[in-house]
Write a protein that holds these residues in place. Structure first.
Motif, PDB file in Angstrom:
ATOM      1  N   GLU A  42     -24.758  -6.718 -21.077  1.00 13.75           N
ATOM      2  CA  GLU A  42     -23.928  -6.656 -22.297  1.00 13.75           C
ATOM      3  C   GLU A  42     -22.484  -7.038 -22.010  1.00 13.75           C
ATOM      4  O   GLU A  42     -21.842  -7.712 -22.829  1.00 13.75           O
ATOM      5  CB  GLU A  42     -23.999  -5.259 -22.900  1.00 13.75           C
ATOM      6  CG  GLU A  42     -25.306  -4.966 -23.597  1.00 13.75           C
ATOM      7  CD  GLU A  42     -25.347  -3.576 -24.198  1.00 13.75           C
ATOM      8  OE1 GLU A  42     -24.530  -2.718 -23.809  1.00 13.75           O
ATOM      9  OE2 GLU A  42     -26.201  -3.348 -25.063  1.00 13.75           O
ATOM     10  N   ARG A  43     -21.942  -6.615 -20.886  1.00 14.41           N
ATOM     11  CA  ARG A  43     -20.549  -6.959 -20.574  1.00 14.41           C
ATOM     12  C   ARG A  43     -20.426  -8.452 -20.260  1.00 14.41           C
ATOM     13  O   ARG A  43     -19.408  -9.060 -20.586  1.00 14.41           O
ATOM     14  CB  ARG A  43     -20.049  -6.122 -19.390  1.00 14.41           C
ATOM     15  CG  ARG A  43     -19.928  -4.644 -19.688  1.00 14.41           C
ATOM     16  CD  ARG A  43     -18.963  -4.325 -20.799  1.00 14.41           C
ATOM     17  NE  ARG A  43     -17.614  -4.643 -20.380  1.00 14.41           N
ATOM     18  CZ  ARG A  43     -16.607  -4.903 -21.188  1.00 14.41           C
ATOM     19  NH1 ARG A  43     -16.789  -4.859 -22.486  1.00 14.41           N
ATOM     20  NH2 ARG A  43     -15.427  -5.189 -20.729  1.00 14.41           N
ATOM     21  N   ARG A  44     -21.456  -9.050 -19.636  1.00 14.95           N
ATOM     22  CA  ARG A  44     -21.411 -10.485 -19.362  1.00 14.95           C
ATOM     23  C   ARG A  44     -21.480 -11.297 -20.647  1.00 14.95           C
ATOM     24  O   ARG A  44     -20.924 -12.382 -20.732  1.00 14.95           O
ATOM     25  CB  ARG A  44     -22.572 -10.899 -18.446  1.00 14.95           C
ATOM     26  CG  ARG A  44     -22.540 -10.272 -17.084  1.00 14.95           C
ATOM     27  CD  ARG A  44     -21.466 -10.787 -16.246  1.00 14.95           C
ATOM     28  NE  ARG A  44     -21.908 -11.961 -15.520  1.00 14.95           N
ATOM     29  CZ  ARG A  44     -21.133 -12.642 -14.720  1.00 14.95           C
ATOM     30  NH1 ARG A  44     -19.902 -12.273 -14.539  1.00 14.95           N
ATOM     31  NH2 ARG A  44     -21.591 -13.683 -14.098  1.00 14.95           N
ATOM     32  N   ILE A  45     -22.196 -10.759 -21.646  1.00 20.51           N
ATOM     33  CA  ILE A  45     -22.273 -11.445 -22.939  1.00 20.51           C
ATOM     34  C   ILE A  45     -20.928 -11.375 -23.650  1.00 20.51           C
ATOM     35  O   ILE A  45     -20.547 -12.306 -24.353  1.00 20.51           O
ATOM     36  CB  ILE A  45     -23.395 -10.822 -23.809  1.00 20.51           C
ATOM     37  CG1 ILE A  45     -24.751 -11.145 -23.197  1.00 20.51           C
ATOM     38  CG2 ILE A  45     -23.333 -11.321 -25.242  1.00 20.51           C
ATOM     39  CD1 ILE A  45     -25.913 -10.449 -23.882  1.00 20.51           C
ATOM     40  N   GLY A  46     -20.211 -10.283 -23.463  1.00 24.62           N
ATOM     41  CA  GLY A  46     -18.895 -10.152 -24.075  1.00 24.62           C
ATOM     42  C   GLY A  46     -18.829  -9.068 -25.139  1.00 24.62           C
ATOM     43  O   GLY A  46     -17.938  -9.071 -25.987  1.00 24.62           O
ATOM     44  N   VAL A  47     -19.748  -8.106 -25.100  1.00 29.51           N
ATOM     45  CA  VAL A  47     -19.726  -6.991 -26.051  1.00 29.51           C
ATOM     46  C   VAL A  47     -18.620  -6.036 -25.612  1.00 29.51           C
ATOM     47  O   VAL A  47     -18.434  -5.784 -24.423  1.00 29.51           O
ATOM     48  CB  VAL A  47     -21.110  -6.279 -26.075  1.00 29.51           C
ATOM     49  CG1 VAL A  47     -21.112  -5.128 -27.057  1.00 29.51           C
ATOM     50  CG2 VAL A  47     -22.201  -7.267 -26.398  1.00 29.51           C
TER      51      VAL A  47
END
Length: 173
Positions: A47-52
């Protein structure tokens, strides 16, 4: 006489209910807690890599972790431990598969080599070498066919002539 099985022993799961005097409102096996922590870290990383944002990644991370952990732990039991399920999953993914697509494609002449000179024969006859017995028989038969005479006229027979077919030279004569 009644024989008792040992199923009751395995029905008692190794369950952690929480700290003393503050038990959790749900039952979760030790395996589920370990799987849950591992899944939670992976979900947060994705999720953090996606940008959430941080708040939504943690909130959705908990929900997704609970769903995935319940799915994974529904496949695990005392008869099928986590290591066996993991090994089965890895073998299933790495097993050789049958190729369902055809190899090759449309035929094209783009890779055909064209040469200006004719290729030479690969079979070269050395000087002084004797022909093989099969070659001798073939040559003797050809000599016989050329030297034979017609039964009716006594003249040498014509080699590759078909009866009652006239060529343009015969028609003029």
């Amino acid at each position: 006489m009644r024989i008792r099985t040992d199923d009751e022993v395995y029905r008692v799961d190794a369950v952690w209910l929480g700290p003393p005097r503050a038990t959790m409102p749900w039952r979760a096996r030790y395996v589920a807690w370990g799987v849950g922590v591992f899944v939670f870290l992976i979900v947060l990383t994705v999720e953090r890599r996606i940008g959430v944002s941080l708040f939504w990644s943690v909130a959705w991370g908990i929900v997704i972790t609970i769903v995935l952990t319940r799915l994974i732990c529904s496949r695990i039991s005392h008869e099928r431990p986590l290591t066996a399920v993991t090994a089965m999953w890895v073998r299933e993914l790495t097993a050789p598969r049958e190729v369902s697509t055809g190899q090759g494609g449309a035929v094209s002449a783009t890779r055909v080599r064209v040469r200006t000179e004719r290729p030479r024969s690969r079979k070269r006859v050395k000087r002084g070498s004797r022909p093989r017995p099969a070659d001798k028989a073939h040559k003797a038969h050809a000599r016989h066919m050329n030297n034979r005479k017609s039964r009716t006229t006594g003249k040498p027979a014509r080699g590759k002539e078909v009866r009652r077919v006239r060529t343009s030279k015969q028609a003029r004569a």
